[in-house]
Design an enzyme around this catalytic site. Structure first.
Site, short mmCIF file in Angstrom:
data_model
loop_
_atom_site.label_atom_id
_atom_site.label_comp_id
_atom_site.label_asym_id
_atom_site.label_seq_id
_atom_site.Cartn_x
_atom_site.Cartn_y
_atom_site.Cartn_z
N ASN A 1 0.88 -1.18 0.00
CA ASN A 1 0.00 0.00 0.00
C ASN A 1 0.91 1.22 0.00
O ASN A 1 1.53 1.54 1.00
CB ASN A 1 -0.89 -0.04 1.26
CG ASN A 1 -1.72 1.23 1.40
OD1 ASN A 1 -1.77 2.05 0.48
ND2 ASN A 1 -2.36 1.38 2.55
N TRP A 2 0.97 1.86 -1.18
CA TRP A 2 1.93 2.97 -1.30
C TRP A 2 1.47 4.22 -0.56
O TRP A 2 2.21 5.15 -0.39
CB TRP A 2 2.12 3.32 -2.79
CG TRP A 2 2.83 2.25 -3.57
CD1 TRP A 2 3.29 1.06 -3.11
CD2 TRP A 2 3.17 2.32 -4.96
NE1 TRP A 2 3.89 0.35 -4.12
CE2 TRP A 2 3.83 1.10 -5.28
CE3 TRP A 2 2.98 3.25 -5.97
CZ2 TRP A 2 4.30 0.82 -6.56
CZ3 TRP A 2 3.44 2.98 -7.25
CH2 TRP A 2 4.10 1.77 -7.54
N LYS A 3 0.22 4.29 -0.20
CA LYS A 3 -0.37 5.47 0.46
C LYS A 3 -0.12 6.71 -0.42
O LYS A 3 -0.12 6.59 -1.64
CB LYS A 3 0.18 5.61 1.88
CG LYS A 3 0.00 4.34 2.70
CD LYS A 3 0.27 4.50 4.16
CE LYS A 3 0.01 3.16 4.87
NZ LYS A 3 0.22 3.22 6.30
N HIS B 1 -9.28 1.54 5.33
CA HIS B 1 -7.98 1.73 5.98
C HIS B 1 -8.15 2.67 7.17
O HIS B 1 -8.92 3.63 7.10
CB HIS B 1 -6.96 2.28 4.99
CG HIS B 1 -5.56 2.15 5.50
ND1 HIS B 1 -5.03 3.01 6.43
CD2 HIS B 1 -4.59 1.22 5.22
CE1 HIS B 1 -3.80 2.62 6.71
NE2 HIS B 1 -3.50 1.55 6.00
N GLU C 1 -6.39 4.98 8.25
CA GLU C 1 -6.10 6.39 7.99
C GLU C 1 -7.32 7.08 7.38
O GLU C 1 -7.60 8.24 7.66
CB GLU C 1 -4.87 6.50 7.07
CG GLU C 1 -3.59 6.19 7.83
CD GLU C 1 -2.50 5.50 7.01
OE1 GLU C 1 -2.58 5.54 5.76
OE2 GLU C 1 -1.59 4.90 7.63
N GLU D 1 -5.07 -4.70 10.64
CA GLU D 1 -3.99 -3.73 10.86
C GLU D 1 -4.20 -3.04 12.20
O GLU D 1 -4.96 -2.06 12.28
CB GLU D 1 -4.00 -2.69 9.74
CG GLU D 1 -3.75 -3.28 8.37
CD GLU D 1 -3.24 -2.24 7.39
OE1 GLU D 1 -2.29 -2.55 6.68
OE2 GLU D 1 -3.79 -1.12 7.35
N GLY E 1 3.14 2.08 10.87
CA GLY E 1 4.15 3.12 10.73
C GLY E 1 4.89 3.44 12.01
O GLY E 1 5.61 4.43 12.09
N SER F 1 3.88 -2.24 10.34
CA SER F 1 5.33 -2.39 10.55
C SER F 1 5.84 -3.77 10.16
O SER F 1 6.73 -4.32 10.80
CB SER F 1 5.71 -2.07 12.00
OG SER F 1 5.38 -0.74 12.30
N GLY G 1 3.00 -1.22 4.22
CA GLY G 1 3.06 0.22 3.94
C GLY G 1 4.48 0.61 3.58
O GLY G 1 4.95 0.39 2.46
N GLY G 2 5.19 1.16 4.56
CA GLY G 2 6.54 1.70 4.33
C GLY G 2 7.46 0.78 3.54
O GLY G 2 8.13 1.23 2.59
P1 13P Z 1 3.40 0.21 7.70
O1 13P Z 1 3.82 -1.10 7.10
O2 13P Z 1 4.18 1.38 7.20
O3 13P Z 1 3.32 0.13 9.18
O4 13P Z 1 1.89 0.47 7.18
C1 13P Z 1 0.97 -0.52 7.25
C2 13P Z 1 -0.25 -0.10 6.50
O5 13P Z 1 -0.94 0.82 6.91
C3 13P Z 1 -0.58 -0.83 5.30
O6 13P Z 1 -1.85 -0.51 4.87
#
Ligand code: 13P
Length: 711
Positions: free
Chosen positions: A469-471, A556, A558, A628, A634, A674, A695-696
């Protein structure tokens, strides 16, 4: 050799957790136990606290009455003992890890300032934290509490880092058993005498010998004076040759620990000290101890009278001992019998026996036994002299034997539970798992096809998936490059999972035209909750599908947190996505406060129910779930493999309850938060973890592949 830093930190923090649990747990078990094994002794200290802290309405002249205060203090002591013992046991066994850490912290938060006040103002000389078993100074208690407070703060953060002895499903049993065990120990000790005796005057003590031994061990100090200055000297250093020093006195030093523990065994008849004549008497002497005449339990009077009749018949001595001998003597005479009541100090009586009244037998200075009246046999039934009954012999107190029995009673059931849980329950769940898998396979009519991951069987009916997930990252050019890099990296691999990338809307069409979306699945990160129309800035599910994307991430955390997406809005989005042929990667997860409040399961369940349970089983088949935990996104703080597995199993069960085992078995449940190459393998090895939403680490092709390679 390359050391995996993340793993090493995990191991170290696990070891530290266990160590801290052992230290705090053992301290709490001990302090709870020694209080509970002598509730009346604990109550005496609690009453001192009432006085020391100026709580007048629970003090000696309480308007509630001394009997009420005594009962209240005993109850408070038992409750305190149970709380401490259970916290200690929970720490030792690693059960209710979060709640116990919070309780421990709150306990220490209250006790540390209290003991600081004790140390500074000294309103109570013996804090009583370890009952009569170990007496430490008030300052030592404060320092001990400081250490425990520090441990409790650390455990608040790390107690979850190491699993406990018992599985979640049965943890209530050892917890409840510990509370019941402590309550029973306290009840038995109140009804009879303390199961363990940490005081002087244990059964079997030769009191005269004990007094002498203590006196022999006491330190003799000589006091000399020179020019108005007085100084103490031990015998070997006394300045006998120096005429400037004048001898003043010779004393027995009664410093703490040196005090003669038996010096308060003094019996008076009026003003006359008759201790020696009683101790030297070679005939049996029954003693009835009455520490408080006003709180004397009359219900035992018949029993005492029978004992007196028996003693009278066999010409044994019989007397009562009380600090208020005159009143007691009047009471005895008023009841029509006559035996003497002598004076003995209240503290001395309470040190010798618990209970009001309590009975003891003494002969030739030896304490044969001491017991509650209920434990004295029915003397009207006994006609033979004492020597012909077991009562006529010394009942030697044996700490070791009693301790062994107490440990056996406590630990054997816990051990059996442990064995049962690890074997029977393990076998049962294995059978259940196999049965469910067989059923699901049959229904699908597919060949049985299983693969083993770290000794765990995972059916192949559902897919393993690693999705990035590149966000809101990467420009169009950077994004296209990253997509190409991912595709290229996959050329040299045969991944054991589906690989998906979720890009911002703006990238979708270009990326879809650049890479093979059969090899690298393409997903949007969101879509609108409306089909089309005047919704400026929104992108519909149909538009997403028209780019060539096959998936969409919805729900998600966020988007829930920053864009106010409610379960109802998400329900609409899911329906629109499915109508347009998109598969949905639906995110769920609790925030830290919810986990700390023990509500994570409730929250996750309601998120699933609120947005997905309106779907038919067939529609639900197009949903991929992603658990999640928000506190892990993150933050670098991953859920432990056990935490992930527990939640994923719960999610699968929630689905099974609604749609049946087959749908549940078919649903891929990914973990997100993470997730990195260093921890992916451990997470994915779990039976119910079918991959990750990254994510990251998905913003770099090499790292992303490190996670893909974990399968
Ligand atoms: P991280 O892997 O950066 O913690 O993010 C997870 C995420 O929100 C994937 O949707």
């Amino acid at each position: 050799m390359k050391v995996d830093g993340g793993k090493r930190t995990m191991v170290l923090s696990g070891m530290l957790t266990v160590l801290l649990r052992m230290v705090a747990g053992a301290t709490f078990v001990f302090s709870g136990f020694v209080k509970g094994v002598d509730p009346q002794g604990t109550a005496m200290i609690i009453k001192e606290y009432f006085v020391g802290f100026g709580i007048d309405f629970l003090g000696p002249s309480s308007p509630l009455g001394s009997e009420f205060v005594s009962i209240f203090a005993v109850m408070a002591g038992i409750i305190l003992a149970i709380i401490e013992f259970v916290i200690g046991a929970n720490l030792l066994f690693g059960i209710y890890r979060r709640t116990t850490a919070i309780l421990l912290f709150l306990f220490m938060l209250v006790m540390t300032p209290v003991t600081l006040y004790l140390a500074v103002a000294d309103p109570v000389h013996d804090c009583g934290c370890f009952g009569e078993a170990v007496v430490i100074s008030n300052w030592a208690t404060f320092y001990k509490n400081l250490v425990l407070l520090a441990i409790s703060v650390l455990l608040l953060r790390i107690n979850k880092n190491h699993v406990g002895v018992y599985a979640r499903a049965v943890r209530w049993l050892p917890c409840l058993y510990s509370a019941a065990f402590m309550a029973i120990i306290a009840a038995v000790s109140i009804r009879h005498q303390p199961l363990l005796d940490f005081r002087p005057y244990k059964s079997g003590t030769d009191i005269r010998k004990a007094v002498q031994t203590e006196a022999d061990n006491a330190e003799i100090v000589f006091i000399y004076e020179k020019n108005g200055e007085k100084r103490e000297f031990p015998l070997s250093e006394a300045p006998v040759a120096d005429t400037a020093w004048h001898f003043v006195d010779r004393i027995e030093k009664t410093a703490p620990g040196k005090k003669n523990k038996y010096s308060d065994f003094i019996i008076r008849s009026g003003d006359e000290d008759i201790t020696e004549s009683i101790l030297a008497d070679t005939a049996y002497t029954f003693m009835v101890f009455v520490p408080s005449v006003s709180e004397y339990e009359d219900s035992w009077q018949d029993k005492i009278d029978e004992l007196y009749d028996y003693a009278y018949e066999h010409s044994y001595n019989f007397c009562a001992l009380s600090p208020d001998a005159a009143t007691m003597q009047r009471n005895i005479e008023a009841s029509g019998i006559s035996y003497p009541c002598y004076t003995m100090d209240e503290t001395a009586i309470k040190t010798i026996v618990r209970g009001n009244p309590a009975v003891a037998l003494i002969k030739d200075g030896v304490l044969y036994w001491k017991r509650a009246p209920r434990d004295v046999p029915d003397m009207a039934e006994i006609s033979v002299p004492l020597q012909q009954t077991s009562l006529g012999y010394v009942h030697q107190y044996n700490f070791k034997n009693r301790m062994i029995w107490i440990c056996l009673v406590y630990f054997v059931p816990l051990l059996l539970l442990f064995i049962a849980e690890k074997s029977v329950i393990g076998i049962m769940s294995g059978i259940r798992e196999k049965r469910e898998a067989a059923k699901a396979e049959k229904m699908l009519g597919k060949e049985k096809n299983k693969k083993r991951i770290n000794n765990k069987t995972k059916t192949e009916m559902r897919k393993n998936i690693v999705a990035g997930n590149w966000k809101m990252n990467k420009t169009l050019q950077e994004g296209v490059q990253l997509a190409k890099d991912v595709e290229k990296a996959l050329e040299s691999r045969t991944p054991n999972c589906d690989v998906i990338i979720a890009t911002p809307f703006i990238h979708l069409a270009t990326v879809a035209g650049t890479i093979n979306t059969e090899k690298v699945g393409l997903s949007a990160e969101n879509c609108a909750d409306k089909a089309s129309g005047a919704y400026t800035g929104e992108v519909s599910a149909a538009m997403v599908a028209s780019t060539g994307a096959k998936y969409v991430i919805l729900g998600h955390s966020e988007r829930r947190a920053y864009y106010g997406e409610t379960p109802e809005i998400l329900k609409e989005k899911v329906l629109l996505a499915l109508e347009n042929g998109l598969k949905v990667i639906f995110c769920i997860g609790e925030v830290l406060e919810e986990r700390e409040a023990g509500k994570e399961y409730e929250v996750v369940k309601s998120q699933i129910e609120g947005s997905l349970f309106n779907l038919t089983a067939e529609e639900f088949g197009k949903i991929i779930l992603a658990y999640e935990p928000v506190w892990a996104i993150g933050t670098g703080k991953t859920a432990t493999a056990q935490q992930a597995q527990e939640m994923h199993a719960f999610i699968r069960k929630t689905i099974a309850d609604k749609y049946g085992a087959e749908v549940a078995e078919n649903t891929s449940i990914l973990y997100g938060g993470s997730c990195k190459p260093s921890n992916a393998k451990e997470l994915f090895a779990n039976k119910d973890v079918d991959g990750g939403l990254i994510g990251g680490a998905s913003l770099d092709a090499e790292q992303f592949m490190g996670i893909v390679d974990a399968f």
